[in-house]
Enzyme design. Structure first.
Site, mmCIF file in Angstrom:
data_model
loop_
_atom_site.group_PDB
_atom_site.id
_atom_site.type_symbol
_atom_site.label_atom_id
_atom_site.label_comp_id
_atom_site.label_asym_id
_atom_site.label_seq_id
_atom_site.Cartn_x
_atom_site.Cartn_y
_atom_site.Cartn_z
ATOM 1 N N HIS A 173 0.843 -1.187 0.000
ATOM 2 C CA HIS A 173 0.000 0.000 0.000
ATOM 3 C C HIS A 173 0.883 1.244 0.000
ATOM 4 O O HIS A 173 2.102 1.148 0.200
ATOM 5 C CB HIS A 173 -0.985 0.003 1.179
ATOM 6 C CG HIS A 173 -0.336 -0.095 2.526
ATOM 7 N ND1 HIS A 173 0.171 -1.292 3.039
ATOM 8 C CD2 HIS A 173 -0.099 0.840 3.466
ATOM 9 C CE1 HIS A 173 0.655 -1.063 4.247
ATOM 10 N NE2 HIS A 173 0.525 0.214 4.520
ATOM 11 N N ARG A 213 -3.089 16.591 4.223
ATOM 12 C CA ARG A 213 -3.789 15.362 4.619
ATOM 13 C C ARG A 213 -3.180 14.808 5.890
ATOM 14 O O ARG A 213 -1.973 14.912 6.114
ATOM 15 C CB ARG A 213 -3.684 14.313 3.509
ATOM 16 C CG ARG A 213 -4.275 12.967 3.882
ATOM 17 C CD ARG A 213 -4.233 11.971 2.728
ATOM 18 N NE ARG A 213 -4.764 10.688 3.187
ATOM 19 C CZ ARG A 213 -4.022 9.646 3.534
ATOM 20 N NH1 ARG A 213 -2.705 9.750 3.469
ATOM 21 N NH2 ARG A 213 -4.571 8.532 3.958
HETATM 22 O O1 LIG Z 1 -1.283 7.722 5.338
HETATM 23 C C1 LIG Z 1 -1.785 6.645 4.947
HETATM 24 O O2 LIG Z 1 -2.947 6.546 4.534
HETATM 25 C C2 LIG Z 1 -0.939 5.366 4.977
HETATM 26 C C3 LIG Z 1 0.282 5.499 5.856
HETATM 27 C C4 LIG Z 1 0.983 4.166 6.000
HETATM 28 O O3 LIG Z 1 0.809 3.242 5.219
HETATM 29 C C5 LIG Z 1 1.920 3.968 7.128
HETATM 30 O O4 LIG Z 1 2.196 4.953 7.867
HETATM 31 O O5 LIG Z 1 2.383 2.775 7.275
HETATM 32 FE FE LIG Z 2 1.625 1.358 5.998
#
Ligand SMILES: O=C(O)CCC(=O)C(=O)O
Ligand SMILES: [Fe+2]
Ligand SMILES: C=C1C[C@]23C[C@H]1CC[C@H]2[C@]1(C)CCC[C@@](C)(C(=O)O)[C@H]1[C@@H]3C(=O)O
Length: 355
Positions: A277, A287
């Site tokens: 992801h 954000r």
């Molecule tokens: O900010 C997000 O939506 C994802 C952040 C993420 O994947 C993380 O901090 O491991």
């Molecule tokens: Fe993550």
């Protein structure tokens, strides 16, 4: 290098520009169909609700490791206070934020643009990470961290985050019950493993970016931790790689986004998968995302329950390890991506054995 300067230049520094094949999609990616798990329903013990939750979580975790949790019982006002605390902290002058500066090799503290850690493909974000412990002898670990690091003015700030971490730990233990039922090892198996968790809380802040088409807020990775409970603000930007393409996860303030990490993938002997992801940024609005990373107590050995190994032909995929060893690997030797666990196992095997 602080974003307050960078973000007003016409072009972003080259270290923040990602290679073509890793850049955000030109078109908005399709939303991922993420099943909502009714946590209150499962906890009610109603057989149909329990079976439904276990079935939905099993399907999601065999496919991509992402699901939503709704009816979680966490006070919306507490979530709102964490988001406003996040805004408060990241709007502070750099000198104030740098009182909590992350030290090399440590995962806690304030980090901006990660210039100290990587020389290219820098994430367009600022982060504040800190420890949480469910140990009843450490009831104020979060509040104490902020009072000691930032000063007594931050006691109330730390109190909000302490309360939120306690709530997140409770949600994680309930999700672990669902995962135990869905894997057929019983509700207590993973819950007991994580009851004394020593977890990581992270506030992510993504400033607006003047070239969002070539930047990434967080690069593609699988969380090395066990379970992540994420709350996105209304801006959205989380994307998940499924069926060879990126999908967006629509922002839903009433739901937590939950995903399996590498450590739970090892605990489930690979039956449930951590998933690639990333987070994209935009040119209009900052954000925020609030991530709670569940981690086992430092002395816990990550080893799948025997029942998962005896069920048919299911050979061990990963050796026993402890979370502190994997954490050190990600902090000192390897930038988490989709192959972290394999790289970690290779690193373990090449270390000189103490004879
Ligand atoms: O900010 C997000 O939506 C994802 C952040 C993420 O994947 C993380 O901090 O491991
Ligand atoms: Fe993550
Ligand atoms: C144990 C951790 C390391 C990271 C924060 C937590 C869980 C997710 C990891 C991370 C977000 C994965 C992508 C790379 C990373 C460097 C980042 O972009 O922040 C990772 C975090 C870290 O090493 O600080």
């Amino acid at each position: 290098m602080s974003f307050s300067i960078i973000q007003h230049q016409a072009h972003i520094p080259p270290q923040f520009i990602w290679p073509d094949h890793e850049r955000p999609c030109a078109e908005a990616p399709p939303p991922l169909d993420v099943p909502p798990i009714d946590l209150a329903g499962f906890m009610s013990g109603d057989p149909e609700a329990v079976a439904n939750a276990a079935r939905l979580i099993d399907q999601a975790c065999r496919r991509h490791g992402f699901f939503l949790v709704v009816n979680h019982g966490i006070d919306a006002d507490l979530i709102a206070r964490v988001h406003s605390s996040t805004d408060l902290f990241f709007s502070m002058p750099v000198a104030e934020k740098e009182k909590a500066m992350r030290k090399p090799g440590d995962h806690c503290g304030y980090a901006s643009s990660f210039t100290g850690r990587f020389s290219s493909k820098l994430p367009w974000k600022e982060t504040l990470s800190f420890r949480y412990s469910a140990d009843p002898n450490l009831p104020d670990i979060v509040q104490t961290y902020f009072s000691q690091t930032m000063g007594e003015d931050y006691s109330a700030f730390g109190r909000v985050l302490q309360e939120y971490c306690e709530a997140m730990s409770g949600v994680c233990l309930k999700v672990m019950e669902v995962l135990g039922v869905s894997l057929g090892v019983g509700a207590d198996c993973f819950r007991d493993f994580f009851v004394g968790n020593e977890s990581i809380m992270r506030l992510n802040y993504y400033p607006p970016c003047q070239q969002p088409e070539v930047a990434l807020g967080t690069g593609p990775h699988c969380d090395p931790t066990s379970l992540t409970i994420l709350h996105q603000d209304q801006v959205g930007g989380l994307e998940v790689y499924v069926d060879q393409k990126w999908h967006s996860i629509t922002s839903n303030p009433h739901a937590f986004v939950v995903n399996i990490g590498d450590t739970f993938m090892a605990l489930s002997n690979g039956i449930y998968k951590g998933c690639l992801h990333r987070a994209v940024v935009n040119s209009a609005a900052a954000r925020r995302s609030i991530a709670f990373f569940l981690c086992p107590k430092t002395d816990k050995v990550v080893s799948p329950p025997q029942q998962l190994l005896s069920q048919g032909n299911n050979p061990r995929l990963y050796p026993d390890f402890t979370w502190p060893a994997l954490l050190e690997f990600t902090q000192k030797h390897y930038r988490s991506d989709m192959k972290t666990l394999d790289a970690f196992v290779a690193w373990l095997n090449q270390r000189p054995t103490l004879n």
